[in-house]
Design a protein around this motif. Structure first.
Motif, PDB file in Angstrom:
ATOM      1  N   ILE A 162      -4.842  -7.662  -3.721  1.00 41.04           N
ATOM      2  CA  ILE A 162      -4.947  -6.203  -3.760  1.00 41.04           C
ATOM      3  C   ILE A 162      -3.599  -5.504  -3.594  1.00 41.04           C
ATOM      4  O   ILE A 162      -3.540  -4.306  -3.281  1.00 41.04           O
ATOM      5  N   ASN A 163      -2.511  -6.213  -3.863  1.00 36.47           N
ATOM      6  CA  ASN A 163      -1.192  -5.584  -3.797  1.00 36.47           C
ATOM      7  C   ASN A 163      -1.096  -4.336  -4.675  1.00 36.47           C
ATOM      8  O   ASN A 163      -0.492  -3.330  -4.292  1.00 36.47           O
ATOM      9  N   LYS A 164      -1.671  -4.410  -5.888  1.00 35.90           N
ATOM     10  CA  LYS A 164      -1.545  -3.287  -6.824  1.00 35.90           C
ATOM     11  C   LYS A 164      -2.286  -2.048  -6.333  1.00 35.90           C
ATOM     12  O   LYS A 164      -1.904  -0.921  -6.654  1.00 35.90           O
ATOM     13  N   ILE A 165      -3.349  -2.241  -5.567  1.00 40.48           N
ATOM     14  CA  ILE A 165      -4.032  -1.095  -4.965  1.00 40.48           C
ATOM     15  C   ILE A 165      -3.095  -0.404  -3.982  1.00 40.48           C
ATOM     16  O   ILE A 165      -3.004   0.828  -3.934  1.00 40.48           O
ATOM     17  N   ALA A 166      -2.370  -1.201  -3.212  1.00 37.53           N
ATOM     18  CA  ALA A 166      -1.412  -0.632  -2.261  1.00 37.53           C
ATOM     19  C   ALA A 166      -0.268   0.066  -2.981  1.00 37.53           C
ATOM     20  O   ALA A 166       0.224   1.103  -2.531  1.00 37.53           O
ATOM     21  N   THR A 167       0.170  -0.492  -4.116  1.00 37.72           N
ATOM     22  CA  THR A 167       1.232   0.148  -4.902  1.00 37.72           C
ATOM     23  C   THR A 167       0.800   1.536  -5.353  1.00 37.72           C
ATOM     24  O   THR A 167       1.563   2.513  -5.266  1.00 37.72           O
ATOM     25  N   LEU A 168      -0.438   1.649  -5.839  1.00 35.92           N
ATOM     26  CA  LEU A 168      -0.973   2.936  -6.280  1.00 35.92           C
ATOM     27  C   LEU A 168      -1.038   3.926  -5.120  1.00 35.92           C
ATOM     28  O   LEU A 168      -0.643   5.092  -5.242  1.00 35.92           O
ATOM     29  N   ARG A 169      -1.529   3.456  -3.988  1.00 35.59           N
ATOM     30  CA  ARG A 169      -1.589   4.322  -2.800  1.00 35.59           C
ATOM     31  C   ARG A 169      -0.210   4.815  -2.403  1.00 35.59           C
ATOM     32  O   ARG A 169       0.005   6.015  -2.145  1.00 35.59           O
ATOM     33  N   ASN A 170       0.752   3.900  -2.359  1.00 35.07           N
ATOM     34  CA  ASN A 170       2.090   4.239  -1.890  1.00 35.07           C
ATOM     35  C   ASN A 170       2.809   5.209  -2.821  1.00 35.07           C
ATOM     36  O   ASN A 170       3.721   5.923  -2.391  1.00 35.07           O
ATOM     37  N   SER A 171       2.400   5.227  -4.095  1.00 34.25           N
ATOM     38  CA  SER A 171       3.104   6.069  -5.067  1.00 34.25           C
ATOM     39  C   SER A 171       2.929   7.556  -4.778  1.00 34.25           C
ATOM     40  O   SER A 171       3.735   8.369  -5.224  1.00 34.25           O
ATOM     41  N   ARG A 172       1.879   7.920  -4.027  1.00 33.04           N
ATOM     42  CA  ARG A 172       1.651   9.326  -3.697  1.00 33.04           C
ATOM     43  C   ARG A 172       1.664   9.604  -2.200  1.00 33.04           C
ATOM     44  O   ARG A 172       1.499  10.758  -1.792  1.00 33.04           O
ATOM     45  N   GLY A 173       1.842   8.567  -1.395  1.00 30.00           N
ATOM     46  CA  GLY A 173       1.727   8.763   0.037  1.00 30.00           C
ATOM     47  C   GLY A 173       0.263   8.899   0.416  1.00 30.00           C
ATOM     48  O   GLY A 173      -0.631   8.781  -0.414  1.00 30.00           O
ATOM     49  N   GLY A 174      -0.005   9.137   1.658  1.00 25.81           N
ATOM     50  CA  GLY A 174      -1.396   9.293   2.091  1.00 25.81           C
ATOM     51  C   GLY A 174      -2.144   7.980   2.050  1.00 25.81           C
ATOM     52  O   GLY A 174      -1.558   6.887   2.113  1.00 25.81           O
ATOM     53  N   ASN A 175      -3.465   8.094   1.888  1.00 30.45           N
ATOM     54  CA  ASN A 175      -4.299   6.891   1.952  1.00 30.45           C
ATOM     55  C   ASN A 175      -5.322   6.862   0.819  1.00 30.45           C
ATOM     56  O   ASN A 175      -6.473   6.469   1.008  1.00 30.45           O
ATOM     57  N   VAL A 176      -4.899   7.271  -0.367  1.00 27.40           N
ATOM     58  CA  VAL A 176      -5.764   7.242  -1.543  1.00 27.40           C
ATOM     59  C   VAL A 176      -5.076   6.419  -2.632  1.00 27.40           C
ATOM     60  O   VAL A 176      -3.960   6.746  -3.038  1.00 27.40           O
ATOM     61  N   PRO A 177      -5.720   5.339  -3.091  1.00 23.88           N
ATOM     62  CA  PRO A 177      -7.014   4.812  -2.653  1.00 23.88           C
ATOM     63  C   PRO A 177      -6.927   4.127  -1.290  1.00 23.88           C
ATOM     64  O   PRO A 177      -5.873   3.613  -0.917  1.00 23.88           O
ATOM     65  N   ASP A 178      -8.045   4.125  -0.603  1.00 21.63           N
ATOM     66  CA  ASP A 178      -8.144   3.518   0.721  1.00 21.63           C
ATOM     67  C   ASP A 178      -8.234   2.000   0.559  1.00 21.63           C
ATOM     68  O   ASP A 178      -9.230   1.479   0.046  1.00 21.63           O
ATOM     69  N   LEU A 179      -7.204   1.291   1.001  1.00 21.51           N
ATOM     70  CA  LEU A 179      -7.114  -0.151   0.806  1.00 21.51           C
ATOM     71  C   LEU A 179      -8.285  -0.892   1.450  1.00 21.51           C
ATOM     72  O   LEU A 179      -8.822  -1.848   0.882  1.00 21.51           O
ATOM     73  N   LEU A 180      -8.690  -0.444   2.620  1.00 16.31           N
ATOM     74  CA  LEU A 180      -9.772  -1.126   3.333  1.00 16.31           C
ATOM     75  C   LEU A 180     -11.109  -0.952   2.613  1.00 16.31           C
ATOM     76  O   LEU A 180     -11.908  -1.889   2.539  1.00 16.31           O
ATOM     77  N   LYS A 181     -11.340   0.230   2.062  1.00 13.08           N
ATOM     78  CA  LYS A 181     -12.572   0.465   1.317  1.00 13.08           C
ATOM     79  C   LYS A 181     -12.596  -0.365   0.032  1.00 13.08           C
ATOM     80  O   LYS A 181     -13.646  -0.905  -0.351  1.00 13.08           O
ATOM     81  N   VAL A 182     -11.447  -0.472  -0.628  1.00 19.76           N
ATOM     82  CA  VAL A 182     -11.375  -1.271  -1.855  1.00 19.76           C
ATOM     83  C   VAL A 182     -11.626  -2.741  -1.540  1.00 19.76           C
ATOM     84  O   VAL A 182     -12.383  -3.425  -2.238  1.00 19.76           O
ATOM     85  N   ALA A 183     -10.995  -3.242  -0.485  1.00 18.99           N
ATOM     86  CA  ALA A 183     -11.197  -4.647  -0.095  1.00 18.99           C
ATOM     87  C   ALA A 183     -12.656  -4.913   0.231  1.00 18.99           C
ATOM     88  O   ALA A 183     -13.221  -5.948  -0.157  1.00 18.99           O
ATOM     89  N   THR A 184     -13.291  -3.985   0.929  1.00 20.37           N
ATOM     90  CA  THR A 184     -14.710  -4.144   1.263  1.00 20.37           C
ATOM     91  C   THR A 184     -15.560  -4.173   0.000  1.00 20.37           C
ATOM     92  O   THR A 184     -16.441  -5.026  -0.157  1.00 20.37           O
ATOM     93  N   ALA A 185     -15.283  -3.261  -0.928  1.00 15.53           N
ATOM     94  CA  ALA A 185     -16.053  -3.195  -2.169  1.00 15.53           C
ATOM     95  C   ALA A 185     -15.884  -4.462  -2.997  1.00 15.53           C
ATOM     96  O   ALA A 185     -16.861  -5.000  -3.542  1.00 15.53           O
ATOM     97  N   ILE A 186     -14.667  -4.971  -3.110  1.00 15.80           N
ATOM     98  CA  ILE A 186     -14.403  -6.188  -3.896  1.00 15.80           C
ATOM     99  C   ILE A 186     -15.239  -7.347  -3.371  1.00 15.80           C
ATOM    100  O   ILE A 186     -15.814  -8.124  -4.140  1.00 15.80           O
ATOM    101  N   GLN A 187     -15.332  -7.464  -2.058  1.00 13.24           N
ATOM    102  CA  GLN A 187     -16.159  -8.527  -1.466  1.00 13.24           C
ATOM    103  C   GLN A 187     -17.643  -8.288  -1.732  1.00 13.24           C
ATOM    104  O   GLN A 187     -18.389  -9.219  -2.041  1.00 13.24           O
ATOM    105  N   GLN A 188     -18.066  -7.041  -1.643  1.00 18.07           N
ATOM    106  CA  GLN A 188     -19.463  -6.715  -1.917  1.00 18.07           C
ATOM    107  C   GLN A 188     -19.817  -6.991  -3.382  1.00 18.07           C
ATOM    108  O   GLN A 188     -20.965  -7.334  -3.690  1.00 18.07           O
TER     109      GLN A 188
END
Length: 237
Positions: free
Chosen positions: A8-34
């Motif tokens: 999920i590195n690329k999810i973090a890259t997207l989040r970091n590009s704008r600051g803040g917490n969107v997309p939420d890495l923890l929510k994405v990780a949870t969804a991927i497992q689900q």
């Protein structure tokens, strides 16, 4: 079936590009497992340009499948892994500032250091894996180090497969057979995609796990994350 661990590195890259917490890495990780993935992979680098060290810590609260932390075993990384206690640690020899991983370990040259690091993780009950090229000598070196598994660096296979050169699988088959002979567990990763993963899986014996990030996230932009995770699972059966 071969297990799918989603990087999920690329999810973090997207989040970091704008600051803040969107997309939420923890929510994405949870969804991927689900959605059915067997594990979550992160690869924090010293500059924290995508996954931050705090991300790795926070993910311990939401990863209920297998948790794999990759990286170069410098002191800060070793401390992080021992704090997080993931299912698996994968040692990767990426240089500081490298855009992405671009080579496996020279397990002969670095035998002494890697042995020491591997033993430290194993004493804590963390499964260990070493990133290596499809080179029998490097796989034999990995065995001498005492690692539990190796992860084959698959960039050359993916590149040649994309040009229609299916014979590029041959050294990886040989490497897999050598790993089996030495009783090493076998993982694989780098540039594997929906296009090339089934051919790889069908030809590589005893493939336990693949770690896929860039391609899977890119494909999800068109097809949706839930769909893509399950498309990989079908190809890995």
């Amino acid at each position: 079936m071969t297990k799918l661990s989603v990087n999920i590195n690329k999810i973090a890259t997207l989040r970091n590009s704008r600051g803040g917490n969107v997309p939420d890495l923890l929510k994405v990780a949870t969804a991927i497992q689900q959605f059915g993935a067997h594990g979550i992979t992160v690869h924090p680098r010293p500059d924290e340009r995508h996954i931050r060290y705090q991300d790795a810590r926070d993910l311990t609260k939401v990863v209920f499948t297998e948790y794999n932390i990759e990286g170069n075993p410098q002191h800060n990384f070793i401390d992080l892994v021992l704090e997080c206690m993931p299912t698996q640690v994968t040692l990767v020899p990426d240089a500081i500032g490298a855009l992405t991983s671009n080579a496996g370990w020279d397990t002969v040259k670095h035998q002494s250091y890697l042995t020491e690091v591997i033993q430290e993780f194993q004493r804590k009950g963390i499964r260990t894996s070493i990133f290596v090229d499809a080179d029998e000598r490097m796989i034999e070196g990995a065995k001498a180090i005492g690692t539990d598994r190796i992860e084959l660096y698959t960039e050359s296979y993916a590149h040649e497969y994309g040009k229609g050169n299916f014979a590029a699988i041959a050294p990886f088959v040989t490497a897999a057979e050598k790993a089996a002979e030495l009783e090493l567990g076998l993982n694989a990763g780098h540039d594997l995609s929906l296009d090339n993963i089934k051919f790889f899986k069908d030809n590589i014996p005893n493939l336990l796990e693949v770690s896929i990030g860039h391609a899977l996230i890119t494909e999800s932009l068109f097809l949706g994350l839930d769909n893509v995770v399950n498309m990989y699972l079908q190809k890995l059966k």
